[in-house]
Design a protein around this motif. Structure first.
Motif, PDB file in Angstrom:
ATOM      1  N   ASP A 202       0.843  -1.328   0.225  1.00  9.08           N
ATOM      2  CA  ASP A 202       0.131   0.488   0.075  1.00  9.08           C
ATOM      3  C   ASP A 202       0.857   1.619  -0.056  1.00  9.08           C
ATOM      4  O   ASP A 202       0.504   2.256  -0.632  1.00  9.08           O
ATOM      5  CB  ASP A 202      -1.050  -0.126   1.243  1.00  9.08           C
ATOM      6  CG  ASP A 202      -2.411  -0.679   0.477  1.00  9.08           C
ATOM      7  OD1 ASP A 202      -1.861  -1.366  -0.365  1.00  9.08           O
ATOM      8  OD2 ASP A 202      -3.434  -1.048   2.097  1.00  9.08           O
ATOM      9  N   ARG A 260      -9.465   1.401  -8.871  1.00  9.88           N
ATOM     10  CA  ARG A 260      -9.066   1.053  -7.782  1.00  9.88           C
ATOM     11  C   ARG A 260      -9.857   1.769  -6.690  1.00  9.88           C
ATOM     12  O   ARG A 260      -9.812   1.301  -5.221  1.00  9.88           O
ATOM     13  CB  ARG A 260      -7.346   0.992  -7.250  1.00  9.88           C
ATOM     14  CG  ARG A 260      -6.486   1.087  -6.470  1.00  9.88           C
ATOM     15  CD  ARG A 260      -6.280  -0.261  -6.272  1.00  9.88           C
ATOM     16  NE  ARG A 260      -5.476  -0.095  -5.373  1.00  9.88           N
ATOM     17  CZ  ARG A 260      -5.751  -0.705  -4.125  1.00  9.88           C
ATOM     18  NH1 ARG A 260      -7.100  -0.798  -3.986  1.00  9.88           N
ATOM     19  NH2 ARG A 260      -5.103  -0.499  -3.149  1.00  9.88           N
ATOM     20  N   GLN A 263     -12.705  -0.490  -5.743  1.00 13.69           N
ATOM     21  CA  GLN A 263     -12.269  -1.214  -5.105  1.00 13.69           C
ATOM     22  C   GLN A 263     -12.231  -0.952  -3.938  1.00 13.69           C
ATOM     23  O   GLN A 263     -13.013  -2.041  -2.914  1.00 13.69           O
ATOM     24  CB  GLN A 263     -10.513  -2.055  -6.230  1.00 13.69           C
ATOM     25  CG  GLN A 263     -10.622  -3.255  -5.327  1.00 13.69           C
ATOM     26  CD  GLN A 263      -9.527  -3.456  -5.654  1.00 13.69           C
ATOM     27  OE1 GLN A 263      -8.451  -2.781  -6.592  1.00 13.69           O
ATOM     28  NE2 GLN A 263      -9.229  -5.402  -6.776  1.00 13.69           N
ATOM     29  N   ASN A 264     -11.415   0.127  -3.995  1.00 13.98           N
ATOM     30  CA  ASN A 264     -11.624   0.338  -1.704  1.00 13.98           C
ATOM     31  C   ASN A 264     -12.362   0.268  -1.641  1.00 13.98           C
ATOM     32  O   ASN A 264     -13.033   0.312  -0.312  1.00 13.98           O
ATOM     33  CB  ASN A 264      -9.821   1.435  -1.982  1.00 13.98           C
ATOM     34  CG  ASN A 264      -9.141   0.559  -1.830  1.00 13.98           C
ATOM     35  OD1 ASN A 264      -8.386  -0.269  -1.973  1.00 13.98           O
ATOM     36  ND2 ASN A 264      -7.449   2.246  -2.417  1.00 13.98           N
ATOM     37  N   SER A 267     -14.834  -2.508  -1.078  1.00 13.50           N
ATOM     38  CA  SER A 267     -14.638  -3.302  -0.041  1.00 13.50           C
ATOM     39  C   SER A 267     -14.789  -3.469   0.954  1.00 13.50           C
ATOM     40  O   SER A 267     -15.218  -4.261   1.956  1.00 13.50           O
ATOM     41  CB  SER A 267     -12.539  -3.619  -0.430  1.00 13.50           C
ATOM     42  OG  SER A 267     -12.623  -4.561  -2.269  1.00 13.50           O
ATOM     43  N   ASN A 268     -14.360  -1.953   1.714  1.00 10.47           N
ATOM     44  CA  ASN A 268     -14.263  -1.758   3.258  1.00 10.47           C
ATOM     45  C   ASN A 268     -15.643  -1.435   3.396  1.00 10.47           C
ATOM     46  O   ASN A 268     -15.853  -1.182   4.591  1.00 10.47           O
ATOM     47  CB  ASN A 268     -13.978   0.288   2.892  1.00 10.47           C
ATOM     48  CG  ASN A 268     -12.009  -0.122   3.053  1.00 10.47           C
ATOM     49  OD1 ASN A 268     -11.838  -0.457   3.073  1.00 10.47           O
ATOM     50  ND2 ASN A 268     -12.199   1.554   3.104  1.00 10.47           N
ATOM     51  N   GLY A 326      -6.738  -5.131   8.335  1.00 10.86           N
ATOM     52  CA  GLY A 326      -6.280  -3.528   7.029  1.00 10.86           C
ATOM     53  C   GLY A 326      -5.141  -2.780   8.008  1.00 10.86           C
ATOM     54  O   GLY A 326      -4.588  -3.268   8.968  1.00 10.86           O
ATOM     55  N   GLY A 330      -5.678   2.433   3.240  1.00  3.86           N
ATOM     56  CA  GLY A 330      -6.647   3.061   1.520  1.00  3.86           C
ATOM     57  C   GLY A 330      -8.063   3.751   1.323  1.00  3.86           C
ATOM     58  O   GLY A 330      -7.025   4.003  -0.221  1.00  3.86           O
ATOM     59  N   CYS A 334      -7.210   6.299  -1.934  1.00  2.00           N
ATOM     60  CA  CYS A 334      -8.793   6.983  -2.806  1.00  2.00           C
ATOM     61  C   CYS A 334      -8.177   8.275  -2.545  1.00  2.00           C
ATOM     62  O   CYS A 334      -9.154   9.263  -3.672  1.00  2.00           O
ATOM     63  CB  CYS A 334      -9.563   6.331  -1.345  1.00  2.00           C
ATOM     64  SG  CYS A 334     -10.368   5.013  -2.295  1.00  2.00           S
TER      65      CYS A 334
END
Length: 373
Positions: A202, A260, A263-264, A267-268, A326, A330, A334
């Motif tokens: 990350d 991306r 996705q973040n 997913s969160n 995590g 993330g 973003c």
């Protein structure tokens, strides 16, 4: 001859006004319709290095470097003839020319004034040299920090691979020789190595966001979300969750970064949902001026409003790793993705529970893709 009370009041008011103009922090220049300087306050004297008497009656272009100097008279003429006004009533950043020949950045705001049938232009100027130097210093520091993060994360990969490799050897060849305590230590070692790899990856991604820019392309946001939903199928089936969407627009930009980002966020949304609740995520978009405003709404645990301003910071975690896994990077990724296309990202409370993550994307087209549900 003595002043009448009325003329005395006018003289006093004029004196007060002049005192205010001379003590104001910003420079104030007034010119006539031909560009000749009529008024030049004390702040302007400090900013440009001229005394007022030296410039009064001269064309204001004497304080403009090229190409502004040669363009100024033509601009005034075009404005008077056709009403073209690119800067009247607006602020902008330009460059000024001091008496000693040095140039500098300044903020300029110009207003049109009519006095006794005569057209005048009043310009408010501010020397922003220190601000620009501070901005340049911050940019340099950010670049250096980014290079450090990249190098540090990259250099960590080699010893991390060794740790993971030896941990795997221990697990395969020696696990039966370890007692319960030793096996527990081995599990901790493997878990820690896995978390470290996630952090390293990350941090590397975050450090590359400003330099590793993708090419712009036209893409269908609805199709991107459907692709992401297909890749999340196993997780959705396990949790009974669903990701729905309204009709989304066709965009032009970095498709990979957009993917991306979604996705973040999604997913969160799936991760931060109480186990007794089936996750629900809904994505929508609406056109606001020059930007599409996207909304990613979930029914998860929500976020306390007091953390809205810090949730996008690096390594900001609101829960322990034992509760939710995590890296805490993330949402920082973003924010950096959105800021790179000059958008904004923020969070709102959902109507009943959960959160709504909102972000904007430049609207190069008003076209809706037709991809929904």
């Amino acid at each position: 001859m003595t002043d009448t009370p009325n003329s005395a009041d006018q003289a006093s008011a004029a004196s007060v006004l002049q005192a205010i103009l001379d003590t104001t922090v910003d420079g104030l220049i007034t010119i006539d319709a031909r560009g000749r300087i009529i008024a030049f306050n004390k702040a302007c004297e400090r900013i440009f290095g001229y005394a007022a008497d030296e410039v009064r009656g001269r064309n204001v272009s004497c304080m403009m470097p090229e190409p502004y100097h040669d363009e100024h008279d033509g601009y005034l003429e075009r404005y008077h003839n056709g009403g073209e006004a690119r800067i009247i009533g607006k602020g902008r950043e330009v460059r000024g020319l001091r008496k000693d020949g040095s140039t500098f950045p300044l903020d300029l705001a110009v207003a049109k004034v009519e006095v006794d049938g005569h057209v005048l232009y009043s310009g408010i100027v501010r020397d922003i040299t220190e601000r620009k130097q501070a901005e340049a210093k911050i940019l340099l520091q950010n670049e250096e920090l980014g290079r450090f993060a990249f190098m540090a994360s990259h250099d960590l990969k080699e010893p991390l691979r060794s740790i993971e490799a030896f941990a795997e050897i221990l697990s395969l060849d020696y696990a039966d020789k370890l007692d319960a305590e030793g096996q527990n230590y081995l599990e901790i070692l493997m878990s820690s190595a896995s978390r470290l790899r996630a952090v390293v990856n990350d941090v590397l991604e975050y450090s590359r966001l400003d330099t590793d820019l993708g090419s712009a392309e036209e893409f269908d946001a609805g199709k991107v979300l459907k692709q992401l939903r297909d890749e999340l199928r196993d997780q959705l089936e396990q949790t009974g969750g669903q990701v729905t969407m309204e009709e989304l627009p066709v965009l032009r930009g970095d498709r990979v970064r957009f993917y991306r980002l979604l996705q973040n966020l999604i997913s969160n949304a799936l991760k931060y949902c109480p186990p007794e609740r089936q996750p629900e995520v809904h994505v929508s978009a609406a056109l606001h001026n020059d930007f599409w405003q996207f909304r990613v709404q979930d029914n998860g645990i929500g976020i306390d409003p007091e953390y809205y301003s810090v949730i996008f910071e690096m390594f900001k975690r609101l829960h322990t790793r034992d509760t939710y896994s995590g890296t805490g990077i993330g949402l920082a990724i973003c924010r950096r993705i959105v800021e790179n296309w000059e958008g904004e990202i923020w969070i709102e409370a959902a109507p009943e529970n959960g959160s709504v993550f909102c972000f904007t994307f430049p609207a190069t087209t008003g076209m809706i893709s037709g991809e929904g549900t």
